[in-house]
Design an enzyme around this catalytic site. Structure first.
Site, PDB file in Angstrom:
ATOM      1  N   CYS A 268       0.720  -1.239   0.250  1.00 21.79           N
ATOM      2  CA  CYS A 268      -0.009   0.114  -0.041  1.00 21.79           C
ATOM      3  C   CYS A 268       0.801   1.308  -0.015  1.00 21.79           C
ATOM      4  CB  CYS A 268      -0.796   0.216   1.177  1.00 21.79           C
ATOM      5  SG  CYS A 268      -1.984  -1.273   1.348  1.00 21.79           S
TER       6      CYS A 268
ATOM      7  N   LEU B 118      10.373 -11.176   5.853  1.00 20.16           N
ATOM      8  CA  LEU B 118      11.806 -10.851   6.453  1.00 20.16           C
ATOM      9  C   LEU B 118      12.648 -11.826   5.438  1.00 20.16           C
ATOM     10  CD1 LEU B 118      12.273 -10.316   9.972  1.00 20.16           C
ATOM     11  CD2 LEU B 118      12.779  -8.733   7.908  1.00 20.16           C
TER      12      LEU B 118
ATOM     13  N   GLY C 184       9.207  -7.283   0.079  1.00 17.63           N
ATOM     14  CA  GLY C 184       8.496  -5.968   0.354  1.00 17.63           C
ATOM     15  C   GLY C 184       9.657  -5.141   1.051  1.00 17.63           C
TER      16      GLY C 184
ATOM     17  N   ALA D 172      -2.848  -3.763  -2.302  1.00 16.08           N
ATOM     18  CA  ALA D 172      -4.424  -3.702  -2.017  1.00 16.08           C
ATOM     19  C   ALA D 172      -5.160  -2.934  -2.739  1.00 16.08           C
ATOM     20  CB  ALA D 172      -4.549  -3.822  -0.674  1.00 16.08           C
TER      21      ALA D 172
ATOM     22  N   ARG E   3      -3.594 -14.559  -1.401  1.00 14.64           N
ATOM     23  CA  ARG E   3      -2.878 -14.461  -0.204  1.00 14.64           C
ATOM     24  C   ARG E   3      -3.614 -14.669   0.853  1.00 14.64           C
ATOM     25  NH1 ARG E   3       1.484  -9.633   1.586  1.00 14.64           N
ATOM     26  NH2 ARG E   3       2.941 -10.813   0.370  1.00 14.64           N
TER      27      ARG E   3
ATOM     28  N   GLN F 150      -3.195  -7.008  -6.456  1.00 12.75           N
ATOM     29  CA  GLN F 150      -3.843  -7.514  -5.354  1.00 12.75           C
ATOM     30  C   GLN F 150      -5.348  -6.943  -5.198  1.00 12.75           C
ATOM     31  OE1 GLN F 150      -2.736  -6.853  -1.205  1.00 12.75           O
ATOM     32  NE2 GLN F 150      -2.453  -8.792  -0.849  1.00 12.75           N
TER      33      GLN F 150
ATOM     34  N   TYR G 229      -8.517  -8.512   6.732  1.00 16.30           N
ATOM     35  CA  TYR G 229      -9.549  -7.922   5.747  1.00 16.30           C
ATOM     36  C   TYR G 229     -10.863  -8.905   5.432  1.00 16.30           C
ATOM     37  CZ  TYR G 229      -5.833  -4.531   5.758  1.00 16.30           C
ATOM     38  OH  TYR G 229      -4.723  -3.766   5.968  1.00 16.30           O
TER      39      TYR G 229
HETATM   40  C1  LIG Z   1       4.694  -0.168   3.037  1.00 19.66           C
HETATM   41  C2  LIG Z   1       4.008  -1.613   3.103  1.00 19.66           C
HETATM   42  C3  LIG Z   1       2.504  -2.013   2.533  1.00 19.66           C
HETATM   43  C4  LIG Z   1       2.152  -3.174   2.422  1.00 19.66           C
HETATM   44  N1  LIG Z   1       0.898  -3.278   2.004  1.00 19.66           N
HETATM   45  C5  LIG Z   1       0.516  -4.398   1.799  1.00 19.66           C
HETATM   46  C6  LIG Z   1      -0.649  -4.767   0.876  1.00 19.66           C
HETATM   47  O1  LIG Z   1      -1.123  -3.652   0.160  1.00 19.66           O
HETATM   48  N2  LIG Z   1      -1.148  -6.058   0.665  1.00 19.66           N
HETATM   49  C7  LIG Z   1      -0.369  -7.052   1.354  1.00 19.66           C
HETATM   50  O2  LIG Z   1      -1.020  -7.967   1.498  1.00 19.66           O
HETATM   51  N3  LIG Z   1       0.439  -6.799   2.293  1.00 19.66           N
HETATM   52  C8  LIG Z   1       1.080  -5.584   2.351  1.00 19.66           C
HETATM   53  N4  LIG Z   1       2.237  -5.412   3.169  1.00 19.66           N
HETATM   54  C9  LIG Z   1       2.886  -6.669   3.531  1.00 19.66           C
HETATM   55  C10 LIG Z   1       4.008  -6.888   2.652  1.00 19.66           C
HETATM   56  O3  LIG Z   1       3.596  -7.490   1.315  1.00 19.66           O
HETATM   57  C11 LIG Z   1       5.010  -8.218   3.112  1.00 19.66           C
HETATM   58  O4  LIG Z   1       4.052  -9.326   3.053  1.00 19.66           O
HETATM   59  C12 LIG Z   1       5.464  -7.730   4.259  1.00 19.66           C
HETATM   60  O5  LIG Z   1       5.956  -6.672   4.433  1.00 19.66           O
HETATM   61  C13 LIG Z   1       6.477  -8.720   4.848  1.00 19.66           C
HETATM   62  O6  LIG Z   1       7.499  -9.023   3.678  1.00 19.66           O
HETATM   63  P1  LIG Z   1       8.897  -8.189   3.759  1.00 19.66           P
HETATM   64  O7  LIG Z   1       9.592  -8.581   5.195  1.00 19.66           O
HETATM   65  O8  LIG Z   1       9.559  -8.653   2.665  1.00 19.66           O
HETATM   66  O9  LIG Z   1       8.745  -6.674   3.920  1.00 19.66           O
HETATM   67  C14 LIG Z   1       2.989  -4.088   3.196  1.00 19.66           C
HETATM   68  C15 LIG Z   1       3.914  -3.905   3.585  1.00 19.66           C
HETATM   69  C16 LIG Z   1       4.558  -2.579   3.698  1.00 19.66           C
HETATM   70  C17 LIG Z   1       5.973  -2.618   4.450  1.00 19.66           C
END
Ligand SMILES: Cc1cc2nc3c(=O)[nH]c(=O)nc-3n(C[C@H](O)[C@H](O)[C@H](O)COP(=O)(O)O)c2cc1C
Length: 384
Positions: free
Chosen positions: A27, A307, A329, A59, A233, A101, A185
């Site tokens: 997001c 992570l 992410g 999303a 997801r 998504q 959600y």
């Molecule tokens: C800024 C930000 C926005 C996110 N928005 C969404 C989203 O729109 N939909 C979703 O399923 N997860 C969202 N997440 C979760 C990420 O998709 C991801 O699952 C989570 O950050 C863990 O992965 P990472 O450790 O690689 O960041 C968001 C995470 C971050 C940091």
């Protein structure tokens, strides 16, 4: 030469990913009335130029009131399609498949952005936002507004909205759809006994709690061409007792597969706690075992997330068969060129080739780039 698993291609129906690293949906809280704008283009350009295997747009609400925040993207009307087409063009120039998504935020809709505290807009002074919907009239957390429990007509309308949003995504030229069934959600609220206290055929037993997700999945599958992958997801486990278990998610994955879903993106949490943040203790790769078990036991492709920040770590996950794809992410936010870095660290024989030619051409001729290789230009050429 030893094959690098991370850099082998992967296909999901008609979409081919050149490598296994996918931009996780994130997001941006920057949209106005759900429309893509210059921010989204700039955000995604970082990854499109960084050689990712694929990307999932954040999303995106299937109905206006299904937005998490006022700044969320939407695909609830045709006027929104054009912006998504621009994003598709951005990635397609580099032959990278792009998905979106699509989701409905349920009782966690109408909330502030993370840097404004992520609280319910209804609790601001003066109150803002819009009424929320959920399986049952149970607030997300103490002090949050009580959502209206959806009736059968409301459920049918939202299922149709999912299908319509998926159709618009295809019209925009996107390559795949991810159904947002995670993070507390609407679809997850139906699945989790912690949010679903219904006594009709959408509540109670696992079959009933899973019905909404399966109906949405089926409607989307029917709305898009056979060549378009549809992913899901999942929050593989809830963080609280009495919530969704991994056994249930394995079962759900099998049923999703049976209705034509192609991959489960394995996340967790969100049914309780802060809106924009998981309360689950994060350790490196903490959700990978979910992806591994679902892949093994349901026979569906999986994407691991959470992570995953290192090249060797990502390589191990793919190599050992825990997942088919890796979603990243925050590490990609930190370093949009992670894929190139990973290629070098893993000894890819032509690491620069993961990047677009306009960049790769010059990196290939930089002496320091691949110290193990013989320079392709005569010594001193750079000084001329
Ligand atoms: C800024 C930000 C926005 C996110 N928005 C969404 C989203 O729109 N939909 C979703 O399923 N997860 C969202 N997440 C979760 C990420 O998709 C991801 O699952 C989570 O950050 C863990 O992965 P990472 O450790 O690689 O960041 C968001 C995470 C971050 C940091």
């Amino acid at each position: 030469m030893r094959e690098i698993s991370l850099f082998t291609p992967f296909s999901s129906r008609g979409a081919t990913f050149a490598n296994r690293i996918v931009v996780s949906p994130m997001c941006q809280y920057r949209a106005l009335d759900g429309h893509v704008n210059a921010w989204h283009l700039a955000h995604h350009a970082r990854f499109a130029l960084g050689g990712v295997g694929g990307a999932v747009i954040e999303a995106t609400a299937v109905e206006r009131d299904g937005r998490i925040s006022e700044g969320c993207l939407g695909l609830w009307n045709d006027a929104q399609i054009g912006g998504f087409r621009q994003l598709a063009d951005l990635y397609h120039e580099h032959a990278i498949p792009l998905g979106v998504q699509i989701g409905h935020a349920g009782r966690k809709a109408s909330s502030a952005s993370p840097w404004d505290g992520a609280g319910a807009l209804a609790n601001e002074t003066p109150p803002r936002g819009w009424p929320t919907l959920a399986p049952s009239a149970l607030a997300h957390a103490e002090g949050w507004p009580i959502p209206a429990a959806l009736d059968a007509a409301g459920i049918a309308r939202i299922v149709a909205s999912f299908a319509a949003a998926a159709r618009r995504a295809v019209e925009a030229g996107l390559d795949f759809i991810e159904l947002h069934g995670a993070h507390g959600y609407l679809l997850h609220e139906f699945l989790s006994p912690l949010a679903n206290r219904r006594t009709d055929h959408y509540g109670g037993s696992f079959d009933n709690r899973a019905r909404f997700a399966l109906e949405a999945a089926q409607a989307i599958r029917a709305a898009v061409p056979d060549t378009v992958p549809v992913w899901y997801r999942a929050s593989c486990v809830d963080e609280s007792a009495g919530g969704v278990t991994l056994d249930e998610t394995v079962e759900l994955a099998g049923r999703l597969k049976a209705v034509g879903i192609d991959l489960v993106d394995c996340s967790s949490g969100g049914i309780r706690g802060p809106v924009a943040r998981s309360t689950r203790a994060e350790t490196p790769g903490h959700q990978v075992p979910f992806a591994g078990r679902i892949r093994r036991e349901s026979g569906i492709a999986t994407m691991a997330v959470g992570l995953i920040t290192g090249a060797a770590q990502a390589e191990r996950i793919i190599g050992e068969g825990s997942a088919d794809l890796i979603a990243m992410g925050r590490e990609l936010l930190a370093d949009p060129n992670f894929v190139y870095r990973a290629a070098r660290e893993l000894g890819h024989p032509a690491a620069h080739e993961v990047l677009p030619r306009n960049i790769a051409f010059f990196l290939a001729r930089r002496n320091i780039e691949t110290p193990m290789q013989t320079p392709t230009h005569p010594a001193g050429a750079a000084a001329k």
